[in-house]
Structures are given as C-alpha cells and as structure tokens.
Write a protein that holds these residues in place. Structure first.
Motif, mmCIF file in Angstrom:
data_model
loop_
_atom_site.group_PDB
_atom_site.id
_atom_site.type_symbol
_atom_site.label_atom_id
_atom_site.label_comp_id
_atom_site.label_asym_id
_atom_site.label_seq_id
_atom_site.Cartn_x
_atom_site.Cartn_y
_atom_site.Cartn_z
ATOM 1 N N ASN A 26 -1.905 16.377 -13.218
ATOM 2 C CA ASN A 26 -2.016 15.219 -12.893
ATOM 3 C C ASN A 26 -1.280 14.211 -12.121
ATOM 4 O O ASN A 26 -2.147 12.938 -11.542
ATOM 5 N N MET A 27 -0.026 13.972 -11.772
ATOM 6 C CA MET A 27 0.888 13.073 -11.538
ATOM 7 C C MET A 27 0.359 13.195 -9.678
ATOM 8 O O MET A 27 -0.068 12.081 -9.367
ATOM 9 N N MET A 31 -0.626 10.523 -7.752
ATOM 10 C CA MET A 31 -0.282 10.239 -6.269
ATOM 11 C C MET A 31 -1.339 9.872 -5.249
ATOM 12 O O MET A 31 -1.515 9.282 -4.091
ATOM 13 N N LYS A 32 -2.331 10.963 -5.036
ATOM 14 C CA LYS A 32 -3.722 10.982 -3.892
ATOM 15 C C LYS A 32 -3.815 10.321 -3.803
ATOM 16 O O LYS A 32 -4.372 9.228 -2.900
ATOM 17 N N VAL A 33 -4.734 10.386 -5.104
ATOM 18 C CA VAL A 33 -5.155 8.392 -4.919
ATOM 19 C C VAL A 33 -4.715 7.134 -5.074
ATOM 20 O O VAL A 33 -4.926 5.701 -3.420
ATOM 21 N N VAL A 34 -3.609 6.881 -5.280
ATOM 22 C CA VAL A 34 -2.521 5.806 -4.759
ATOM 23 C C VAL A 34 -2.590 5.873 -2.956
ATOM 24 O O VAL A 34 -2.971 4.919 -2.521
ATOM 25 N N TYR A 35 -1.866 6.882 -2.368
ATOM 26 C CA TYR A 35 -2.154 7.210 -0.807
ATOM 27 C C TYR A 35 -3.130 7.049 -0.425
ATOM 28 O O TYR A 35 -3.238 6.126 0.433
ATOM 29 N N TYR A 36 -4.365 7.492 -1.064
ATOM 30 C CA TYR A 36 -5.611 7.340 -0.014
ATOM 31 C C TYR A 36 -5.915 4.856 -0.169
ATOM 32 O O TYR A 36 -6.234 5.131 1.087
ATOM 33 N N SER A 37 -5.713 4.985 -1.359
ATOM 34 C CA SER A 37 -6.258 3.735 -1.400
ATOM 35 C C SER A 37 -4.810 2.980 -0.888
ATOM 36 O O SER A 37 -5.485 1.716 0.367
ATOM 37 N N ARG A 38 -4.671 2.805 -0.309
ATOM 38 C CA ARG A 38 -3.146 2.597 0.587
ATOM 39 C C ARG A 38 -3.313 2.217 1.442
ATOM 40 O O ARG A 38 -3.777 1.733 2.636
ATOM 41 N N THR A 39 -4.412 4.076 2.463
ATOM 42 C CA THR A 39 -4.055 3.982 3.671
ATOM 43 C C THR A 39 -5.288 3.170 4.277
ATOM 44 O O THR A 39 -5.561 3.003 5.283
ATOM 45 N N PHE A 40 -6.389 3.222 2.695
ATOM 46 C CA PHE A 40 -7.503 2.573 3.447
ATOM 47 C C PHE A 40 -7.158 0.915 4.158
ATOM 48 O O PHE A 40 -7.552 0.260 4.941
ATOM 49 N N MET A 41 -5.882 0.692 2.649
ATOM 50 C CA MET A 41 -6.518 -0.748 3.047
ATOM 51 C C MET A 41 -5.557 -0.934 4.050
ATOM 52 O O MET A 41 -6.006 -2.383 4.548
ATOM 53 N N MET A 94 5.896 0.938 -4.203
ATOM 54 C CA MET A 94 6.486 1.366 -2.792
ATOM 55 C C MET A 94 6.406 3.159 -2.198
ATOM 56 O O MET A 94 6.519 3.120 -0.769
ATOM 57 N N ASP A 95 5.537 3.706 -3.224
ATOM 58 C CA ASP A 95 4.697 4.672 -2.541
ATOM 59 C C ASP A 95 4.493 5.150 -1.022
ATOM 60 O O ASP A 95 5.165 5.237 0.068
ATOM 61 N N GLY A 96 3.062 4.311 -0.988
ATOM 62 C CA GLY A 96 2.619 4.704 0.544
ATOM 63 C C GLY A 96 2.918 3.325 1.627
ATOM 64 O O GLY A 96 2.606 3.311 2.582
ATOM 65 N N PHE A 97 3.794 2.693 1.293
ATOM 66 C CA PHE A 97 4.465 1.444 2.086
ATOM 67 C C PHE A 97 4.641 1.961 3.500
ATOM 68 O O PHE A 97 4.207 1.246 4.680
ATOM 69 N N LEU A 98 5.340 2.265 4.041
ATOM 70 C CA LEU A 98 5.848 2.350 5.109
ATOM 71 C C LEU A 98 5.087 3.399 5.725
ATOM 72 O O LEU A 98 5.212 4.000 6.935
ATOM 73 N N GLY A 99 4.117 4.808 5.474
ATOM 74 C CA GLY A 99 3.150 4.967 5.991
ATOM 75 C C GLY A 99 2.362 4.350 6.329
ATOM 76 O O GLY A 99 1.136 4.499 7.779
ATOM 77 N N GLY A 100 2.033 3.261 5.448
ATOM 78 C CA GLY A 100 0.626 1.867 5.340
ATOM 79 C C GLY A 100 0.569 1.537 6.825
ATOM 80 O O GLY A 100 0.302 1.073 7.796
ATOM 81 N N LEU A 101 2.302 1.732 7.276
ATOM 82 C CA LEU A 101 2.582 0.184 8.283
ATOM 83 C C LEU A 101 2.702 0.899 9.126
ATOM 84 O O LEU A 101 2.148 0.049 10.588
ATOM 85 N N LEU A 102 2.998 2.027 9.904
ATOM 86 C CA LEU A 102 1.622 2.591 10.564
ATOM 87 C C LEU A 102 0.882 2.856 11.099
ATOM 88 O O LEU A 102 0.241 2.507 12.129
ATOM 89 N N PHE B 67 -7.856 7.346 -12.476
ATOM 90 C CA PHE B 67 -6.237 8.216 -13.004
ATOM 91 C C PHE B 67 -6.134 9.070 -13.473
ATOM 92 O O PHE B 67 -7.165 8.951 -14.921
ATOM 93 N N ARG B 68 -5.262 10.022 -13.802
ATOM 94 C CA ARG B 68 -5.485 11.235 -15.073
ATOM 95 C C ARG B 68 -4.492 10.681 -16.097
ATOM 96 O O ARG B 68 -3.400 10.410 -15.050
ATOM 97 N N SER B 69 -4.208 10.664 -16.755
ATOM 98 C CA SER B 69 -3.360 10.741 -17.775
ATOM 99 C C SER B 69 -1.845 11.545 -17.728
ATOM 100 O O SER B 69 -2.630 13.048 -17.873
ATOM 101 N N ILE B 70 -1.103 11.675 -17.805
ATOM 102 C CA ILE B 70 0.757 12.154 -17.043
ATOM 103 C C ILE B 70 0.981 12.730 -18.401
ATOM 104 O O ILE B 70 1.983 13.367 -19.108
#
Lengths: 118, 107
Positions: A26-27, A31-41, A94-102, B67-70
């Motif tokens: 689930n974690m 992380m995938k959800v956060v990455y997709y959102s950041r890239t799109f924005m 902080m996760d998608g910060f640099l990848g999103g910068l490119l 989000f899914r709970s961890i």
C-alpha cells in the motif's frame, strides 16, 4: 498456532517511530499516486509558465509555488494524518521534486517557444 | 465512475490551456502590428490560466486513485482472515438439520 498467514504483503520495516511494521504494498501504491500527481502538476505548471512569458529565475519561482500548492493539496487528500499513509513527511513533501523539475523545464521551454518565438 | 469524471475535467483543463496559448499567440501577433511590447497576456487569459490551475489540481489529485492505509491494524489490512486460518475450519454438512439445544449443561 498451526495455521500460517496469507501471503499478503505485510513487510516488516522496523523504524524508530512507534509503528514498527507497515504494509509495503500500500505504501508503494501511495508513492505512485504522489508521483503521478506531481508529474502532472509539473507539466501543467510548465505550460502555464511558458504562456505567461516568464524567463530565468521567475520560472523556477513558479515551479516552487506549484510544488508547494501540490504538497498542500496532497496533505489535504491524506486527511492531514500522514502517518497512516506514509512513513515520513519527506515522502509526501520531497519525493517527486527533482523529477518534476525536469518535466517542468521541458514543457516550460516548449510552451515559451511556441507562444513567444514562433 | 468518479475517476472518469475527473479525467474529463483534466481533459477540459488541457483544452483550456491550449486555448489560452492560442489566444496569447494571437495577442502577440496583434502587438507586433501595433509595435507594442509584450508585458503580459491579457486579463482573460490570466483568468483562464487560474481556472486551468484549479481544474488540473482537482483532476491531478483525483485521477491517480485513493490513498490506502499502511497501518497493520486498519480494517482493510487484515492479514489473517478467518476462513483461511487452519485452526478455524468451516464445513458445510448435514448437521445443520439437527435442532440446536442452546441450554445444554455439563453434568
């Protein structure tokens, strides 16, 4: 107990806060959800910065602004209780910060060229 | 179903973005005719870009999923479910036809 558990993805990542184990699968999905959102924005912010005609440092200010807004919205989406969805604040901030910068710089120069030069 | 609606919202945001880009190109062509300098896109384009930002924030946060709970003790993270635990096997047999005595005592 003679029974054995399911083969569910409950990883045992021991860390020093008070939740010693968490569900890794689930974690990673979070992380995938956060990455997709950041890239799109980042892409949308890049095109907006190009249309508005920003050059130089102002464009990076726009990028930091868009990333800050995205972080606030992601925190709101997680209901402000980060610890039930991620293991630390750094992951969601902080996760998608640099990848999103490119991606941002790519689409920023792309949009600027289309709108202002040709 | 709500993800497809958010996807439509995202598509609308991208279309509005290209419309804003096109109107800015036309505005620049107009400025080239009147020999003015480009100090910023017109007001309508600014309003449109703000709207694009809001719509794409909404779409970009809703489309990838929830989000899914961890935590291991939340409801959706049950590791052991009762039917698959070997200590608690459930059988379907004809014993259910017998009437149940609920006040049996050990004598």
């Amino acid at each position: 107990m003679a029974g054995h558990d399911d083969s569910g993805a409950s990883g045992k990542k021991s860390s020093e806060n008070e939740v010693p184990t968490f569900n890794v699968e689930n974690m990673q999905s979070n992380m995938k959800v956060v990455y997709y959102s950041r890239t799109f924005m980042s892409i949308i912010g890049g095109v907006i910065a190009g249309i508005l005609g920003f050059t130089g440092l102002m464009g990076f200010v726009v990028y930091v602004l868009v990333m800050a807004i995205t972080s606030v919205c992601l925190t709101a989406k997680a209901g402000f209780s980060i610890h039930s969805y991620f293991d630390s604040w750094n992951r969601v901030l902080m996760d998608g910060f640099l990848g999103g910068l490119l991606s941002f710089v790519l689409f920023w120069t792309f949009a600027y060229d289309i709108v202002h030069i040709f | 179903m709500t993800t497809s609606m958010s996807f439509v919202v995202g598509v609308i945001a991208v279309l509005m973005l290209s419309h804003a880009a096109y109107s800015t190109i036309q505005y620049r062509a107009l400025l080239k005719i009147t020999e003015d300098e480009f100090s910023g896109p017109p007001f309508e384009v600014l309003v449109e870009l703000t709207l694009v930002l809001i719509l794409s924030l909404f779409a970009g946060l809703t489309v990838p999923g929830n989000f899914r709970s961890i935590l291991p003790d939340s409801d959706e993270n049950r590791v052991v479910s009762l039917p698959s635990n070997m200590n608690f096997m459930i059988f379907n047999h004809r014993g259910k036809a017998f009437p149940t005595e609920t006040d049996l005592k050990l004598n």
